[in-house]
Design a protein around this motif. Sequence first.
Motif, mmCIF file in Angstrom:
data_model
loop_
_atom_site.group_PDB
_atom_site.id
_atom_site.type_symbol
_atom_site.label_atom_id
_atom_site.label_comp_id
_atom_site.label_asym_id
_atom_site.label_seq_id
_atom_site.Cartn_x
_atom_site.Cartn_y
_atom_site.Cartn_z
ATOM 1 N N LEU A 15 13.780 5.845 16.414
ATOM 2 C CA LEU A 15 13.177 5.584 15.101
ATOM 3 C C LEU A 15 14.147 5.923 13.974
ATOM 4 O O LEU A 15 14.205 5.223 12.957
ATOM 5 N N ALA A 16 14.911 6.993 14.142
ATOM 6 C CA ALA A 16 15.901 7.355 13.130
ATOM 7 C C ALA A 16 16.976 6.282 13.020
ATOM 8 O O ALA A 16 17.432 5.945 11.919
ATOM 9 N N GLN A 17 17.374 5.709 14.156
ATOM 10 C CA GLN A 17 18.356 4.627 14.153
ATOM 11 C C GLN A 17 17.790 3.384 13.464
ATOM 12 O O GLN A 17 18.494 2.708 12.703
ATOM 13 N N MET A 18 16.520 3.110 13.719
ATOM 14 C CA MET A 18 15.875 1.974 13.067
ATOM 15 C C MET A 18 15.813 2.185 11.559
ATOM 16 O O MET A 18 16.039 1.260 10.781
ATOM 17 N N ASP A 19 15.481 3.383 11.156
ATOM 18 C CA ASP A 19 15.386 3.698 9.733
ATOM 19 C C ASP A 19 16.727 3.438 9.036
ATOM 20 O O ASP A 19 16.767 2.980 7.890
ATOM 21 N N ALA A 20 17.827 3.715 9.748
ATOM 22 C CA ALA A 20 19.152 3.506 9.179
ATOM 23 C C ALA A 20 19.557 2.035 9.197
ATOM 24 O O ALA A 20 20.346 1.595 8.353
ATOM 25 N N ALA A 62 0.854 -1.199 0.000
ATOM 26 C CA ALA A 62 0.000 0.000 0.000
ATOM 27 C C ALA A 62 0.888 1.246 0.000
ATOM 28 O O ALA A 62 1.927 1.274 0.681
ATOM 29 N N PRO A 63 0.512 2.284 -0.741
ATOM 30 C CA PRO A 63 1.382 3.460 -0.866
ATOM 31 C C PRO A 63 1.639 4.200 0.434
ATOM 32 O O PRO A 63 2.668 4.864 0.586
ATOM 33 N N HIS A 64 0.729 4.113 1.395
ATOM 34 C CA HIS A 64 0.873 4.857 2.644
ATOM 35 C C HIS A 64 1.404 3.985 3.782
ATOM 36 O O HIS A 64 1.498 4.443 4.921
ATOM 37 N N VAL A 65 1.739 2.727 3.486
ATOM 38 C CA VAL A 65 2.237 1.797 4.506
ATOM 39 C C VAL A 65 3.662 1.386 4.156
ATOM 40 O O VAL A 65 3.945 1.001 3.021
ATOM 41 N N SER A 66 4.546 1.477 5.125
ATOM 42 C CA SER A 66 5.931 1.046 4.944
ATOM 43 C C SER A 66 6.254 -0.004 6.009
ATOM 44 O O SER A 66 6.160 0.285 7.209
ATOM 45 N N VAL A 67 6.584 -1.217 5.570
ATOM 46 C CA VAL A 67 6.978 -2.289 6.483
ATOM 47 C C VAL A 67 8.484 -2.474 6.358
ATOM 48 O O VAL A 67 8.994 -2.747 5.272
ATOM 49 N N SER A 105 15.309 -2.080 3.526
ATOM 50 C CA SER A 105 14.409 -1.188 2.793
ATOM 51 C C SER A 105 13.041 -1.850 2.673
ATOM 52 O O SER A 105 12.883 -3.054 2.959
ATOM 53 N N ALA A 106 12.044 -1.090 2.219
ATOM 54 C CA ALA A 106 10.694 -1.646 2.071
ATOM 55 C C ALA A 106 10.697 -2.825 1.104
ATOM 56 O O ALA A 106 10.084 -3.865 1.366
ATOM 57 N N GLY A 107 11.388 -2.689 -0.034
ATOM 58 C CA GLY A 107 11.446 -3.784 -1.002
ATOM 59 C C GLY A 107 12.194 -4.976 -0.475
ATOM 60 O O GLY A 107 11.759 -6.136 -0.642
ATOM 61 N N GLU A 108 13.329 -4.746 0.187
ATOM 62 C CA GLU A 108 14.103 -5.840 0.777
ATOM 63 C C GLU A 108 13.304 -6.533 1.872
ATOM 64 O O GLU A 108 13.364 -7.765 2.018
ATOM 65 N N SER A 109 12.555 -5.749 2.630
ATOM 66 C CA SER A 109 11.739 -6.326 3.708
ATOM 67 C C SER A 109 10.669 -7.248 3.154
ATOM 68 O O SER A 109 10.404 -8.318 3.700
ATOM 69 N N ARG A 110 10.036 -6.829 2.056
ATOM 70 C CA ARG A 110 9.003 -7.644 1.431
ATOM 71 C C ARG A 110 9.579 -8.995 0.993
ATOM 72 O O ARG A 110 8.992 -10.045 1.229
ATOM 73 N N GLU A 111 10.750 -8.970 0.378
ATOM 74 C CA GLU A 111 11.390 -10.209 -0.055
ATOM 75 C C GLU A 111 11.823 -11.052 1.145
ATOM 76 O O GLU A 111 11.746 -12.281 1.113
ATOM 77 N N PHE A 112 12.262 -10.403 2.190
ATOM 78 C CA PHE A 112 12.670 -11.116 3.402
ATOM 79 C C PHE A 112 11.478 -11.850 4.016
ATOM 80 O O PHE A 112 11.592 -13.007 4.438
ATOM 81 N N ILE A 113 10.334 -11.180 4.074
ATOM 82 C CA ILE A 113 9.130 -11.813 4.634
ATOM 83 C C ILE A 113 8.713 -13.003 3.773
ATOM 84 O O ILE A 113 8.324 -14.054 4.293
ATOM 85 N N ARG A 114 8.789 -12.857 2.458
ATOM 86 C CA ARG A 114 8.479 -13.987 1.566
ATOM 87 C C ARG A 114 9.411 -15.167 1.844
ATOM 88 O O ARG A 114 8.975 -16.325 1.872
ATOM 89 N N HIS A 115 10.681 -14.874 2.053
ATOM 90 C CA HIS A 115 11.661 -15.927 2.341
ATOM 91 C C HIS A 115 11.334 -16.630 3.658
ATOM 92 O O HIS A 115 11.358 -17.867 3.735
ATOM 93 N N VAL A 116 11.034 -15.847 4.685
ATOM 94 C CA VAL A 116 10.689 -16.431 5.988
ATOM 95 C C VAL A 116 9.429 -17.289 5.869
ATOM 96 O O VAL A 116 9.358 -18.396 6.409
ATOM 97 N N LYS A 117 8.433 -16.802 5.155
ATOM 98 C CA LYS A 117 7.178 -17.536 4.975
ATOM 99 C C LYS A 117 7.438 -18.879 4.290
ATOM 100 O O LYS A 117 6.970 -19.923 4.771
ATOM 101 N N LYS A 118 8.205 -18.888 3.211
ATOM 102 C CA LYS A 118 8.501 -20.141 2.488
ATOM 103 C C LYS A 118 9.315 -21.087 3.361
ATOM 104 O O LYS A 118 9.055 -22.297 3.409
ATOM 105 N N GLU A 119 10.296 -20.541 4.035
ATOM 106 C CA GLU A 119 11.144 -21.372 4.893
ATOM 107 C C GLU A 119 10.342 -22.066 5.986
ATOM 108 O O GLU A 119 10.523 -23.259 6.256
#
Length: 288
Positions: A259-264, A200-205, A268-282
Amino acid sequence: MALRSNPTLRQRRLGAELRRMREQAGLGGSQLARELGINPAHVTQMESGKTGISVERLRTIAALCMCVNEPLIDALADIITERERGGWWEEYRGTLSEDFREVAELESYARSLSTYSITFIPGLLQTATYASAIFSRSHALLPQHEVDLRTAFRLRRQSVIRDGKVPYTAFIHEAALRMQFSGPAVRSEQLSALIEDSEAPHVSVRVLPFNVDSLPSPFGNFTYAEGPITDLSTVQTDTGLGNQLIDAPAHVARFRVILAQMDASALSAGESREFIRHVKKEMEDADV
């Protein structure tokens, strides 16, 4: 005017800001009362949110306290003029605790929301079955009707981000993705929903994987709610004894640094999406 027995979160925040304004001016409650021509007890009631004030009295108090922060004064005036507006969460008064209602009120008035979670998927992104699993496994061993009530309330809270009006950033530790309490099917459904929501455009995971050099937050789960101005931002943390609401400027500023430290540190949002997919499959492969 009758005293409020249960002032709302925003009414209490207005009172807290009045007290902060007075204390920063070096005035005692009795001194301010004398300047206003009222009983000192009335000052205490205003500062606890148990009695309301007019915008005119707010501006008088600000002048007496030598407060020149006009954005703050204007934002407090908005709270006063909105005081008759009741939120949907008030429907649950008498059926759910104040902690639940306060979180919904905090989220509903926020300009933006940021959360951090290390134990479970944030409530604003939980599926019905996942939320139900959390409440079913609470230490209180709730009866089913209570589980259903709390689940319905949690899902209703999600409207604050589902309508796209409030930007939302969720920092999620890898531990939360891998928690096993909900069972394979529920967990898989939740991770799929998390991936979908992240698009979603307004949501960043943003995921903080185990291999991050350091854990940027010394706290567990928390929500940072950006106020109409920075001075009125609030942090809500989960504790074993319920919610803790933090509004002292120095403490809130500390969470902005976190929060600024977490952001650093987070993917990234795209990397996070792929990471979640990897965890789900695993995890699905391990369940076969």
